[in-house]
Design a protein around this motif. Structure first.
Motif, PDB file in Angstrom:
ATOM      1  N   PHE A   1       0.844  -1.205   0.000  1.00  0.00           N
ATOM      2  CA  PHE A   1       0.000   0.000   0.000  1.00  0.00           C
ATOM      3  C   PHE A   1       0.875   1.250   0.000  1.00  0.00           C
ATOM      4  O   PHE A   1       1.831   1.358   0.770  1.00  0.00           O
ATOM      5  N   SER A   2       0.551   2.186  -0.887  1.00  0.00           N
ATOM      6  CA  SER A   2       1.277   3.449  -0.857  1.00  0.00           C
ATOM      7  C   SER A   2       0.312   4.582  -0.523  1.00  0.00           C
ATOM      8  O   SER A   2      -0.865   4.534  -0.890  1.00  0.00           O
ATOM      9  N   LEU A   3       0.820   5.586   0.173  1.00  0.00           N
ATOM     10  CA  LEU A   3      -0.065   6.620   0.704  1.00  0.00           C
ATOM     11  C   LEU A   3      -0.646   7.512  -0.388  1.00  0.00           C
ATOM     12  O   LEU A   3      -1.746   8.041  -0.231  1.00  0.00           O
TER      13      LEU A   3
ATOM     14  N   SER B   1      10.642   0.985  12.541  1.00  0.00           N
ATOM     15  CA  SER B   1      10.440   0.901  11.092  1.00  0.00           C
ATOM     16  C   SER B   1      11.775   0.692  10.389  1.00  0.00           C
ATOM     17  O   SER B   1      12.821   1.050  10.907  1.00  0.00           O
TER      18      SER B   1
ATOM     19  N   HIS C   1       5.148   4.453   1.614  1.00  0.00           N
ATOM     20  CA  HIS C   1       4.376   3.214   1.514  1.00  0.00           C
ATOM     21  C   HIS C   1       4.496   2.413   2.819  1.00  0.00           C
ATOM     22  O   HIS C   1       5.236   2.803   3.722  1.00  0.00           O
ATOM     23  N   GLU C   2       3.777   1.288   2.850  1.00  0.00           N
ATOM     24  CA  GLU C   2       3.698   0.524   4.102  1.00  0.00           C
ATOM     25  C   GLU C   2       4.821  -0.480   4.296  1.00  0.00           C
ATOM     26  O   GLU C   2       4.949  -1.054   5.375  1.00  0.00           O
TER      27      GLU C   2
ATOM     28  N   PRO D   1      -0.884   1.549  13.020  1.00  0.00           N
ATOM     29  CA  PRO D   1      -2.015   1.485  12.080  1.00  0.00           C
ATOM     30  C   PRO D   1      -1.825   2.453  10.913  1.00  0.00           C
ATOM     31  O   PRO D   1      -1.100   3.434  11.017  1.00  0.00           O
ATOM     32  N   ARG D   2      -2.514   2.144   9.813  1.00  0.00           N
ATOM     33  CA  ARG D   2      -2.395   2.937   8.594  1.00  0.00           C
ATOM     34  C   ARG D   2      -2.723   4.411   8.848  1.00  0.00           C
ATOM     35  O   ARG D   2      -2.134   5.292   8.231  1.00  0.00           O
ATOM     36  N   GLU D   3      -3.701   4.670   9.738  1.00  0.00           N
ATOM     37  CA  GLU D   3      -4.084   6.076   9.959  1.00  0.00           C
ATOM     38  C   GLU D   3      -2.987   6.874  10.668  1.00  0.00           C
ATOM     39  O   GLU D   3      -3.070   8.092  10.741  1.00  0.00           O
TER      40      GLU D   3
ATOM     41  N   LEU E   1       0.047   6.928   9.558  1.00  0.00           N
ATOM     42  CA  LEU E   1       1.085   7.213   8.556  1.00  0.00           C
ATOM     43  C   LEU E   1       0.736   8.507   7.828  1.00  0.00           C
ATOM     44  O   LEU E   1      -0.435   8.767   7.557  1.00  0.00           O
TER      45      LEU E   1
END
Lengths: 406, 394
Positions: free
Chosen positions: A229-231, B55, B85-86, B94-96, B98
């Protein structure tokens, strides 16, 4: 400028002298009495001191610090490696190392500046702060105005001297020679670390000063949904390398950089894992589109052209901007692997329009063509803005798409 | 962490639990924030981001200017990361949490300000700064007291957990293995560059491509230059080794962000060249090292290391004689020759793992460089040396 000759070598003494002249002029023009540099590329520029390549933590805690005083042709160097300073540095300009990560070190630096500037104080430009400098430098120099030294440095580093160009050319040549030896290893079953080990090993055998970036050999899945996944919804590039094994037919985006006398190369190519890889028609058409972008952009490169001219040329006929959203169409290269000018960033058209190309600027062009479902093509070329157009410093074939060099 | 040849010497050790390591490090970071009343940390340095977030970042040589790329908020206990990216982001973030990268500083500042807890912070720690970010941040957060976040992180990082020690030992094992391969290749005619090539190739075979610094295998100068220069080679154009040369070997790699380095010296010979001059240098080096080891006790001021070095009769060198080891080089930073006003008198108690270095020189012979990595304990220093290193064991 006279053409760069094939066998022409770097003249380190002339390089230091010409950098010194530019620095002195810029300091006078901006009314700076003392310039403090702690960022390694800036220290390199102001002193000619070549530091051994190292991890960032070591660069913070064992770094040289330089103070350039207006009207003094020699910098003062607080050097962890006194044997590495240029031979013509006067003895009273070489000082024991200072750790500007600590309060003691910052106070010692402030004491030195106060003694040199006298009671009236002056204008002290600083390129970067450590946390201790941010807290303590200004209070320790009550009679001084602290100014931004990073803009001054970025300004003088923008146009390269002849020797700076020769350093970049040499770095790029070594980088490419090493890649000629790595490319045959790109076969099914090889792992990324093996390629990195071979590459870094080769650059040292070929005479590089140091490796600048952990080499990237990123396997690009055909669809964005199959990549991490990329932002921003664009290709998640760059990713770090690991023990990941490559498989026949993998599309690999390669990116590496090394240095010679501090100056960086930038090598980018799209490769396909062999043995005997043969691109599909679709992959070939991506490559042709990429080549067309390079041709359109390089036609616009000349003194007086703007960054926006390059952006418009790249966009012509393409459905979307042919480069990655989080990067740029082009970036400078020098003592940093990516430095000003930055063309086609998220800073927008007004910023691109404000960039005027001038002779001696170096641009790394890095368009990328993406077709979701079919991956994409990305490579990099290094162009110098020349009096009548541009000259390329990169010279590597587009294997397996085309066997002739750039 | 098993199966790699360079780590086989550690096969008796339990595997490193990286999930537990990340949890424990963030807890130590938050505890230090609480103790010092810091509401938010804006971090840019790889070492600090590794400690707070765990990370994996792309490795570049040297330093980069400050940018707030890792944000820790005490009130929520959350870590927020700038990333494209992740990949390389630990699953517990969590994604939120980032936020994307932006070249435009106003766009980027908006992302920083949107992190819950930043706009209400009273005290913010930063691990570095640039003149441009200083203006932007002070304008956006006029109420904030700005404090030294690097110092805070160093305090949180100084005590090493067993998992961290295992990472350091692992990094040392790989470096030792690759250096032993280099030692075996030393002979007249071989170039210094070829030895560096061999080291990086071997380290990559052991699974690591990230150096702590460019490895150097350099012939020591035989004659002393005039002061204030210093009779050592740490860089410069590579030479070919000759019979009887004293060679200084110095290399280090990073494993999971932790540094493991080795320095030693040997004589280049394949014709039974007398090693007697080197043996005498090695003995002087050993005496200097032993003198420093004697004062390596929690609570002793670090200035005693310098006194101990001098007590052995050797002049202080133009290099660090000691530094902390962890996520790369850490305080305490103890230079041999130092600026008279830059004197750190901190006690050693907080610093768990130290690199001790000595360099002894004899005009006409050369210099002996060597390093020991030690862990401080109340009973005395424990020397970390996972493999047999030939020159030191002679």
């Amino acid at each position: 400028m006279q053409p760069l000759l094939a066998e022409e070598a770097v003249d380190l003494e002339r390089l230091r002298r010409e950098r010194g002249t530019r620095l002195a002029t810029a300091m006078t023009e901006s009314g700076v009495d003392a310039l403090v540099t702690i960022g390694l590329p800036n220290v390199h520029y102001t002193t000619g001191l070549e530091s051994r390549g190292c991890d960032s933590a070591r660069a913070h805690y064992e770094r040289p610090v330089a103070v350039t005083l207006s009207g003094d042709p020699h910098p003062h160097i607080f050097a962890p490696s006194p044997e590495a300073v240029p031979e013509d540095l006067p003895e009273d300009h070489l000082h024991p190392s200072l750790c500007v990560e600590t309060g003691h070190g910052v106070r010692a630096l402030a004491g030195f500046l106060a003694a040199k500037l006298g009671h009236g104080g002056g204008r002290v430009a600083v390129d970067e702060y450590t946390a201790a400098m941010f807290e303590q430098l200004s209070p320790a120099l009550p009679n001084c105005e602290i100014a931004d030294g990073s803009r001054l440095m970025a300004g003088i580093r923008l146009r390269k001297t002849r020797d700076e160009l020769l350093c970049i050319r040499r770095a790029q040549h070594i980088n490419e020679q090493a890649m000629h030896r790595v490319l045959p290893l790109l076969r099914s079953g090889v792992h990324q670390n093996e390629l990195s080990g071979a590459f870094v090993s080769e650059i040292h055998a070929l005479g590089a000063s140091s490796n600048e970036i952990d080499p990237i050999w990123q396997v690009i899945a055909p669809s964005l949904s199959d990549n991490p996944f990329s932002l921003n919804g664009d290709v998640p590039f760059p990713r770090t390398s690991s023990g990941h094994r490559l498989e026949r037919g993998d599309v690999v985006w390669v990116d590496t950089g090394i240095t010679v006398h501090g100056y960086a190369s930038d090598f980018g190519r799209t490769w396909i894992v062999g043995p005997d890889p043969s691109p599909t028609l679709r992959q070939r058409s991506q490559f042709e589109r990429w080549k067309d972008v390079i041709a359109r952009v390089s036609e616009e490169i000349r003194p007086g052209a703007s960054g926006l001219d390059l952006v418009r040329a790249a966009e012509r006929g393409e459905p979307t901007r042919p480069w990655m959203d989080h990067f740029y169409l082009a970036h400078g290269v020098g003592l940093n692997s990516a430095e000003m000018p930055l063309v086609g960033t998220d800073m927008g058209e007004a910023f691109d329009a404000s960039i005027e190309l001038r002779e001696g600027m170096v641009l790394v062009l890095e368009p990328a063509i993406w077709e979701d479902g079919y991956a994409g093509y990305r490579s990099e070329e290094i162009a110098v803005v020349w009096e009548d157009g541009c000259r390329f410093l990169s010279d590597f074939p587009y294997t397996p798409f085309e066997e002739t060099p750039a | 962490m098993s199966g790699e040849p360079g780590l086989s010497s550690l096969s008796h050790e339990p595997p490193i639990d990286l999930v537990a390591l990340r949890q424990e490090r963030l807890a130590r970071c938050l505890a230090e924030m609480k103790r010092t009343g810091v509401d938010v940390l804006l971090l840019s340095r790889d070492s600090n981001a590794t400690f707070a977030a765990g990370s994996r970042r792309l490795w570049y040589a040297g330093s980069r200017p400050f940018g707030p790329t890792c944000i820790v908020v005490r009130k929520t206990g959350a870590v927020h990361l700038m990333t494209v990216h992740e990949d390389g982001i630990p699953p517990e973030i969590p994604r939120e949490n980032l936020y994307g990268f932006a070249w435009g500083t106003s766009t980027f500042m908006a992302s920083v300000m949107a992190v819950p807890g930043v706009d209400e912070a009273q005290r913010i720690g930063v691990d570095a700064m640039t003149p441009a970010y200083a203006r932007l941040l002070k304008d956006a957060l006029p109420q904030v007291e700005w404090v030294n976040g690097e110092e805070l992180m160093i305090r949180a990082r100084s005590e090493k957990s067993p998992a961290e020690l295992a990472c350091i030992r692992g990094a040392m094992a790989i470096t030792h293995s690759a250096i032993n391969d280099v030692l075996a290749a030393i002979e007249p005619g071989v170039s210094e560059a070829a030895l560096r090539s061999l080291f990086v190739r071997r380290a990559a075979e052991y699974g690591v491509t990230i150096p702590a610094f460019e490895a150097s295998f350099l012939v020591s100068p035989r004659e002393a230059p005039t002061a204030p220069s210093f009779p050592i080679r740490r860089s410069g154009a590579p030479r070919a080794l000759r019979e009887g040369d004293v060679v200084n070997l110095d290399a280090g790699i990073m494993l999971a962000g932790y540094e493991g380095s080795v320095a030693c010296s040997t004589v280049c010979t394949n014709s039974g060249h007398s090693v007697a001059p080197l043996a005498s240098l090695a003995q002087r080096w050993r005496d200097t090292m032993d003198s420093m080891l004697e004062v390596c006790l929690p609570g002793r001021p670090i200035t005693e290391l310098r006194q101990a070095y001098r007590k052995s009769g050797e002049p202080l060198p133009a290099m660090l004689i000691a530094h902390g080891v962890g996520l790369g080089m850490e305080p305490p930073i103890v230079p041999g020759i130092s600026h008279p006003e830059d004197t750190d008198t901190t006690p050693l108690e907080r610093h768990d793992v130290l690199a001790l270095q000595a360099y002894v020189f004899e005009d006409g012979v050369g210099g002996y460089l060597g390093r020991e990595i030690v862990r401080l304990t109340p009973e005395g220093p424990e020397v970390l040396r996972p493999l047999d290193l030939k020159p030191l064991s002679q």
